[in-house]
Design an enzyme around this catalytic site. Structure first.
Site, PDB file in Angstrom:
ATOM      1  N   ASN A  75       2.313 -22.263   9.982  1.00 61.18           N
ATOM      2  CA  ASN A  75       1.006 -22.393   9.327  1.00 61.18           C
ATOM      3  C   ASN A  75       0.266 -23.520  10.029  1.00 61.18           C
ATOM      4  O   ASN A  75       0.610 -24.693   9.850  1.00 61.18           O
ATOM      5  CB  ASN A  75       1.218 -22.705   7.830  1.00 61.18           C
ATOM      6  CG  ASN A  75      -0.102 -22.974   7.114  1.00 61.18           C
ATOM      7  OD1 ASN A  75      -1.182 -22.787   7.678  1.00 61.18           O
ATOM      8  ND2 ASN A  75      -0.020 -23.409   5.868  1.00 61.18           N
ATOM      9  N   LYS A 123      -2.703 -24.480   9.566  1.00 62.22           N
ATOM     10  CA  LYS A 123      -3.689 -25.156   8.709  1.00 62.22           C
ATOM     11  C   LYS A 123      -5.000 -25.357   9.501  1.00 62.22           C
ATOM     12  O   LYS A 123      -5.361 -24.493  10.290  1.00 62.22           O
ATOM     13  CB  LYS A 123      -3.102 -26.461   8.165  1.00 62.22           C
ATOM     14  CG  LYS A 123      -1.742 -26.221   7.477  1.00 62.22           C
ATOM     15  CD  LYS A 123      -1.227 -27.389   6.712  1.00 62.22           C
ATOM     16  CE  LYS A 123       0.114 -27.014   6.074  1.00 62.22           C
ATOM     17  NZ  LYS A 123       0.684 -28.074   5.249  1.00 62.22           N
ATOM     18  N   GLU A 169      -2.201 -26.205  -0.990  1.00 62.30           N
ATOM     19  CA  GLU A 169      -3.416 -26.945  -0.619  1.00 62.30           C
ATOM     20  C   GLU A 169      -4.664 -26.216  -1.120  1.00 62.30           C
ATOM     21  O   GLU A 169      -5.666 -26.849  -1.432  1.00 62.30           O
ATOM     22  CB  GLU A 169      -3.439 -27.156   0.910  1.00 62.30           C
ATOM     23  CG  GLU A 169      -2.416 -28.214   1.323  1.00 62.30           C
ATOM     24  CD  GLU A 169      -1.893 -28.107   2.737  1.00 62.30           C
ATOM     25  OE1 GLU A 169      -2.468 -27.352   3.552  1.00 62.30           O
ATOM     26  OE2 GLU A 169      -0.876 -28.771   3.027  1.00 62.30           O
ATOM     27  N   GLU A 219       7.484 -23.767  -1.545  1.00 60.48           N
ATOM     28  CA  GLU A 219       7.048 -24.996  -0.883  1.00 60.48           C
ATOM     29  C   GLU A 219       6.824 -26.095  -1.934  1.00 60.48           C
ATOM     30  O   GLU A 219       5.738 -26.148  -2.534  1.00 60.48           O
ATOM     31  CB  GLU A 219       5.746 -24.760  -0.127  1.00 60.48           C
ATOM     32  CG  GLU A 219       5.852 -23.751   0.987  1.00 60.48           C
ATOM     33  CD  GLU A 219       4.796 -23.977   2.065  1.00 60.48           C
ATOM     34  OE1 GLU A 219       5.168 -24.043   3.234  1.00 60.48           O
ATOM     35  OE2 GLU A 219       3.605 -24.106   1.721  1.00 60.48           O
ATOM     36  N   GLY A 277       4.470 -32.095   4.500  1.00 65.50           N
ATOM     37  CA  GLY A 277       3.902 -33.131   5.378  1.00 65.50           C
ATOM     38  C   GLY A 277       4.408 -34.538   5.089  1.00 65.50           C
ATOM     39  O   GLY A 277       3.856 -35.512   5.573  1.00 65.50           O
ATOM     40  N   SER A 322       8.222 -29.819   5.335  1.00 64.94           N
ATOM     41  CA  SER A 322       8.918 -30.725   6.255  1.00 64.94           C
ATOM     42  C   SER A 322      10.111 -30.081   6.971  1.00 64.94           C
ATOM     43  O   SER A 322      11.115 -30.744   7.235  1.00 64.94           O
ATOM     44  CB  SER A 322       9.368 -32.005   5.532  1.00 64.94           C
ATOM     45  OG  SER A 322       8.225 -32.738   5.113  1.00 64.94           O
TER      46      SER A 322
HETATM   47  P1  13P Z   1       4.883 -29.193   6.828  1.00 60.71           P
HETATM   48  O1  13P Z   1       5.917 -28.363   7.555  1.00 60.71           O
HETATM   49  O2  13P Z   1       3.939 -29.902   7.735  1.00 60.71           O
HETATM   50  O3  13P Z   1       5.523 -30.071   5.800  1.00 60.71           O
HETATM   51  O4  13P Z   1       3.946 -28.147   6.026  1.00 60.71           O
HETATM   52  C1  13P Z   1       4.537 -27.180   5.235  1.00 60.71           C
HETATM   53  C2  13P Z   1       3.498 -26.222   4.812  1.00 60.71           C
HETATM   54  O5  13P Z   1       2.629 -26.546   4.015  1.00 60.71           O
HETATM   55  C3  13P Z   1       3.531 -24.879   5.409  1.00 60.71           C
HETATM   56  O6  13P Z   1       2.696 -24.003   4.733  1.00 60.71           O
END
Ligand code: 13P
Length: 254
Positions: free
Chosen positions: A10, A12, A95, A164, A170, A209
């Site tokens: 992802n 983002k 998010e 998640e 993150g 993460s």
């Molecule tokens: P991270 O791997 O950066 O923690 O993000 C996870 C995430 O939100 C994937 O959709």
């Protein structure tokens, strides 16, 4: 039937045309992993160029509108994503549930719109730290699933669920393997009670993460059918070791 693992990135709000080279690098290196499904969910503006540049890598969106068309400024329909070359989309990422105040009902409508068009959907659920500390992690996720799972699993397109935990995204923090196992087992139970035997073949991804250093351990947990990867999906050098860990893991019989 052995269920292949799915590793989805992802991106983002990261990625411009200069990053197409990185997508090409990920696609090129991915070809050696024949027993893993790999996807990259990129910003909408990159979907068409990425899917043309790497037709053998599944490219996805990160959100979709539930309506087919209409007066929805700034939104993108499932048909539009497909038309641009996407094979899948994320729905209900925390998010968006948080910043765009997306409700479970809205997430369900989005997932159903995607699947209806033949676009696979990765439906995200996950609890906040406060809810985990109150001992309400499993009940929170089950309530989210109750409100946001599509009425029927997909036929042509695929439904996957991504667990998640919001506090793991993150942050570098991840749940213990026991906590991941408990949650994935609860999600599987829910899928089986909702869809009968078909619930067995819905892949459940872990996200939050995931990195090269923890992926192999996460993939030993029963009912972890892959990962949804944020930060570590942006560079081939970080992403491919995660794919390699999935390739080395035991497939699940479904
Ligand atoms: P991270 O791997 O950066 O923690 O993000 C996870 C995430 O939100 C994937 O959709």
């Amino acid at each position: 039937m052995a269920l292949r693992k799915l590793i989805a990135g992802n991106w983002k709000m990261h990625g411009q045309s200069s990053d197409l080279e990185e997508i090409a690098a990920i696609a090129a290196a991915s070809r050696q992993f024949e027993n893993v499904d790999i996807a990259l969910c990129v910003p909408a503006i990159l979907i068409e160029r990425a899917s043309r540049a790497v037709p053998d890598l599944a490219i996805g969106g990160q959100d979709v509108h539930h309506a087919e068309k209409g007066a929805h400024t700034g939104c993108i329909s499932a048909d539009m994503l497909l038309d641009a070359g996407a094979a899948l989309t994320i729905v209900g990422h925390s998010e968006r549930r948080d910043a765009q105040r997306e409700s479970d009902a809205e997430v369900k409508a989005k997932a159903e719109a995607a699947l209806r068009c033949g676009l696979s959907a990765i439906l995200c659920v996950g609890e906040s730290l406060a809810l985990r500390e109150q001992g309400a992690a499993v009940s929170t996720v089950l309530a989210q699933l109750d409100g946001s799972l599509p009425d029927r699993p997909a036929s042509d397109a695929e439904l996957a669920v991504a667990y998640e935990p919001v506090w793991a995204i993150g942050t570098g923090k991840i749940p213990t393997t026991a906590e991941i196992g408990e949650m994935h087992a609860a999600i599987r139970e829910c899928l089986l009670s909702r869809y009968g035997d078909q619930g067995q073949s819905v892949r459940i991804l872990y996200g939050g993460s995931v990195k090269a250093s923890n992926a192999a351990e996460i993939f030993t947990v029963p009912d972890v059918d892959g990962a949804l990867v944020g930060g570590a999906s942006l560079r081939a050098a970080d992403f491919l070791p995660i794919v390699a860990a999935a390739a080395a893991a035991q497939p699940r019989a479904a």
